[in-house]
Scaffold this motif. Sequence first.
Motif, PDB file in Angstrom:
ATOM      1  N   PHE A 179      -0.375  11.833   0.275  1.00  0.00           N
ATOM      2  CA  PHE A 179       0.377  10.600  -0.195  1.00  0.00           C
ATOM      3  C   PHE A 179       1.704  10.685   0.006  1.00  0.00           C
ATOM      4  O   PHE A 179       2.399   9.811  -0.578  1.00  0.00           O
ATOM      5  CB  PHE A 179       0.020  10.645  -1.719  1.00  0.00           C
ATOM      6  CG  PHE A 179      -1.508  10.357  -2.030  1.00  0.00           C
ATOM      7  CD1 PHE A 179      -1.781   9.097  -2.249  1.00  0.00           C
ATOM      8  CD2 PHE A 179      -2.300  11.303  -2.272  1.00  0.00           C
ATOM      9  CE1 PHE A 179      -3.113   8.615  -2.557  1.00  0.00           C
ATOM     10  CE2 PHE A 179      -3.548  11.005  -2.658  1.00  0.00           C
ATOM     11  CZ  PHE A 179      -4.199   9.873  -2.660  1.00  0.00           C
TER      12      PHE A 179
ATOM     13  N   VAL B 126       4.602   9.291   2.387  1.00  0.00           N
ATOM     14  CA  VAL B 126       4.810   8.391   3.529  1.00  0.00           C
ATOM     15  C   VAL B 126       6.145   8.785   4.127  1.00  0.00           C
ATOM     16  O   VAL B 126       7.160   8.510   3.066  1.00  0.00           O
ATOM     17  CB  VAL B 126       4.460   7.154   2.938  1.00  0.00           C
ATOM     18  CG1 VAL B 126       5.078   5.942   4.048  1.00  0.00           C
ATOM     19  CG2 VAL B 126       3.084   6.856   2.428  1.00  0.00           C
TER      20      VAL B 126
ATOM     21  N   TYR C 164      -2.435   9.298   7.146  1.00  0.00           N
ATOM     22  CA  TYR C 164      -3.188   9.356   5.913  1.00  0.00           C
ATOM     23  C   TYR C 164      -3.279   8.069   5.101  1.00  0.00           C
ATOM     24  O   TYR C 164      -4.452   7.662   4.737  1.00  0.00           O
ATOM     25  CB  TYR C 164      -2.607  10.499   4.980  1.00  0.00           C
ATOM     26  CG  TYR C 164      -2.600  11.789   5.486  1.00  0.00           C
ATOM     27  CD1 TYR C 164      -3.950  12.520   5.542  1.00  0.00           C
ATOM     28  CD2 TYR C 164      -1.616  12.776   5.684  1.00  0.00           C
ATOM     29  CE1 TYR C 164      -4.142  13.778   5.901  1.00  0.00           C
ATOM     30  CE2 TYR C 164      -1.874  14.030   6.205  1.00  0.00           C
ATOM     31  CZ  TYR C 164      -3.206  14.616   6.285  1.00  0.00           C
ATOM     32  OH  TYR C 164      -3.332  15.716   6.854  1.00  0.00           O
ATOM     33  N   LEU C 165      -2.076   7.437   5.471  1.00  0.00           N
ATOM     34  CA  LEU C 165      -2.138   6.007   5.054  1.00  0.00           C
ATOM     35  C   LEU C 165      -3.167   5.134   5.662  1.00  0.00           C
ATOM     36  O   LEU C 165      -3.695   4.483   4.897  1.00  0.00           O
ATOM     37  CB  LEU C 165      -0.757   5.285   5.052  1.00  0.00           C
ATOM     38  CG  LEU C 165      -0.380   3.990   4.502  1.00  0.00           C
ATOM     39  CD1 LEU C 165       0.936   4.038   3.895  1.00  0.00           C
ATOM     40  CD2 LEU C 165      -0.642   2.661   5.577  1.00  0.00           C
TER      41      LEU C 165
ATOM     42  N   PHE D  31       0.983  -1.076   0.005  1.00  0.00           N
ATOM     43  CA  PHE D  31      -0.019   0.016  -0.189  1.00  0.00           C
ATOM     44  C   PHE D  31       0.956   1.402   0.052  1.00  0.00           C
ATOM     45  O   PHE D  31       0.620   2.204  -0.698  1.00  0.00           O
ATOM     46  CB  PHE D  31      -0.976  -0.138   1.316  1.00  0.00           C
ATOM     47  CG  PHE D  31      -1.950   0.830   1.179  1.00  0.00           C
ATOM     48  CD1 PHE D  31      -3.107   0.886   0.365  1.00  0.00           C
ATOM     49  CD2 PHE D  31      -2.050   1.994   2.335  1.00  0.00           C
ATOM     50  CE1 PHE D  31      -3.920   1.615  -0.059  1.00  0.00           C
ATOM     51  CE2 PHE D  31      -3.321   2.867   1.894  1.00  0.00           C
ATOM     52  CZ  PHE D  31      -4.272   2.893   0.928  1.00  0.00           C
ATOM     53  N   SER D  32       1.912   1.071   0.754  1.00  0.00           N
ATOM     54  CA  SER D  32       2.658   2.262   0.766  1.00  0.00           C
ATOM     55  C   SER D  32       3.576   2.527  -0.291  1.00  0.00           C
ATOM     56  O   SER D  32       3.681   3.502  -1.030  1.00  0.00           O
ATOM     57  CB  SER D  32       3.874   2.122   2.056  1.00  0.00           C
ATOM     58  OG  SER D  32       4.760   3.005   2.389  1.00  0.00           O
TER      59      SER D  32
ATOM     60  N   MET E 237       0.518   4.700  -2.397  1.00  0.00           N
ATOM     61  CA  MET E 237       1.034   6.320  -1.878  1.00  0.00           C
ATOM     62  C   MET E 237       2.523   6.905  -2.627  1.00  0.00           C
ATOM     63  O   MET E 237       2.222   7.838  -2.948  1.00  0.00           O
ATOM     64  CB  MET E 237       1.386   6.099  -0.418  1.00  0.00           C
ATOM     65  CG  MET E 237       0.190   5.389   0.495  1.00  0.00           C
ATOM     66  SD  MET E 237      -1.126   6.307   0.492  1.00  0.00           S
ATOM     67  CE  MET E 237      -0.973   7.533   1.926  1.00  0.00           C
TER      68      MET E 237
ATOM     69  N   LEU F 116       2.307   8.140   9.451  1.00  0.00           N
ATOM     70  CA  LEU F 116       1.211   7.391   8.657  1.00  0.00           C
ATOM     71  C   LEU F 116      -0.171   7.507   8.735  1.00  0.00           C
ATOM     72  O   LEU F 116      -0.897   6.706   8.270  1.00  0.00           O
ATOM     73  CB  LEU F 116       1.581   5.867   8.809  1.00  0.00           C
ATOM     74  CG  LEU F 116       3.047   5.547   8.581  1.00  0.00           C
ATOM     75  CD1 LEU F 116       3.412   4.126   9.013  1.00  0.00           C
ATOM     76  CD2 LEU F 116       3.549   5.885   7.272  1.00  0.00           C
TER      77      LEU F 116
END
Lengths: 211, 392
Positions: B388, B390, B132-133, A107-108, A112, B130
């Motif tokens: 977005f 990270v 928003y993730l 996911f990261s 993202m 993290l």
Amino acid sequence: MEHFALWLAAFLTLGIISFLYKDNAWYKLTEAIFVGLSAGYWFVTLFWDNFYGKFWIGKGEHAYLYVGAFLGLLMLLRLIPKIGWISRWPLSFIVGATSGLWLINYFSSNIMKQVQATIFPLFSSQYGAGFDAGAATVIGNLVIFLGTFTGLVYFFFSKEHKGAFGYTAKVGIWVIMITFGASFGYTVMSRMSLFIGRIDFLLSDWLGMIL
Amino acid sequence: MVVPARAVPEPADSLKADSVEIIIAPPTSPVVSDFKYDDGNSLILTWVPSIDDLPVGGKVLSYHIFRSDNGGEAKKIAELIPGANYYKDEDLYSDTNYAYHVVALSSNSRAASFQTASIRPQREWVNLNLKYLFFIALIIAASVIYFIETAKRGKKLFVRKIAGLEAVDEAIGRATEMGRTILFIPGIHDMDDVQTLAAITILGRVSRVVADYDTKIRMPVARSLVMTAARETIKASYMSAGRPDAYNDDMVNYVTDEQFGYVAAVDGIMVREKPATIFLLGAFFAESLILAETGNSVGAIQIAGTARPAQLPFFIAACDFTLIGEELFAASAYLSGEPKQLGSLKGQDVGKGIAMLAILLGVLLSTIAAVGDTETITDILNFITRVFTVTN
């Protein structure tokens, strides 16, 4: 002894290469030696690295290693048919833990960071600079943006690839295929170097034809 | 715990005294603070560089960082170049007090800062970097649950056709008609690779059809755990097909962990047994082309799939059908049609929708902001970028 090892290595190399002609007894022999030796080697390596090197040495300092050892022990219960079903527990643990860990990692990195890296001005070198980017930069920016976006459209499964959506997906698969083509050529070249390495061994180390 | 700051004597060093001593001012205001959102093993030291540390004609040649553990003797732990004003100290222990001071060095003299307060690294339970993730993951998770429940209520969820998967039944039927084996290769990685998990899930569906058709399946593997999982999967398929007696453990056999040893054995199986159908699904590396080419040479229909971009070109060149990346993970949902798997697939599509929207909006706003630089657009753009980004 050194000569024997050299001849043996050449014999085994040619045995594996003989598969290019067809399956034969020589290949079968070298295959059996390769598989048998490597399976034994990995058994010994994993035993000393994992069981002894990690668990046996580290068990005093890290009590959680007993959890891993216990799960490993449960795996061995497969050998007893009556309670073999217990071996599904450690398997479930591995599958569940793996899914959970990879969920965040994928996911990261795949969503993202990919999105963040794709957000940039298409025609400018920096914010507030106007349309000042050179042709090469603009083309590069468009390829990255359109390639990523259309690639995502291709991998969107909830909508039929028809109409404008279908055309966009088609652009996406073209981008992917062009990327694969470039990757194919690059990897073939690296494989050629491996092949050249073996030929070099045969001609120089074994036969001494190249000095 | 914080211990008051105190002055420190300069530790001995091996600087040689020249005839004219170049006096420099010490670095000032050293402050040590906890590095946020880590496992309690890092500290950040900041200071104001010496006033003699100038880009041109500066007298400072380097900075030395000294650390005292639990009030003990200060030891040098790092050397930094002129201009440095922070240092991240890693691999620390959360039960130890650390204090620091910085020493500026000229060619023949040194000047030490005061020692910082003494602190311990703190472990944070929640990494707010993290957040928003987490929120986006929460949206996707909620979507997955919503779609699973929708599918359970009997509503048909649409999933577009995936060419490679349409051919699965046909490929198994071909093997049945020819009376030959189906070879299933799950890659060379272990059960901790999500591609292997996807391959095993597809194996469930394939082996179910195999059990129905009474076809032979052969599965050589390179990892012992994969062997165990595959046996369990095939066994379950045979049981659900009502033919548990037809299952035997020899359908799946361990070969070796060694990459090319495994390849040599699988190539041998291909040319000797001449399987009618070969599945190459999972994590593949340099062996992908060797396996796919050999399978092609024996006339097998081949269905391949991996998420490794470097190996996909070889599968596309040598196999009849290839599942590209995400298609491998979508395959099991597509094949099974089970509400849980279909719901997951639809939920993932929500994630892709968010990503597409963010890219489209982000690029559009970036392009406008580069020309106009209006405050509102820049604010929205900054927000999207922040969401977005990270940082661990």
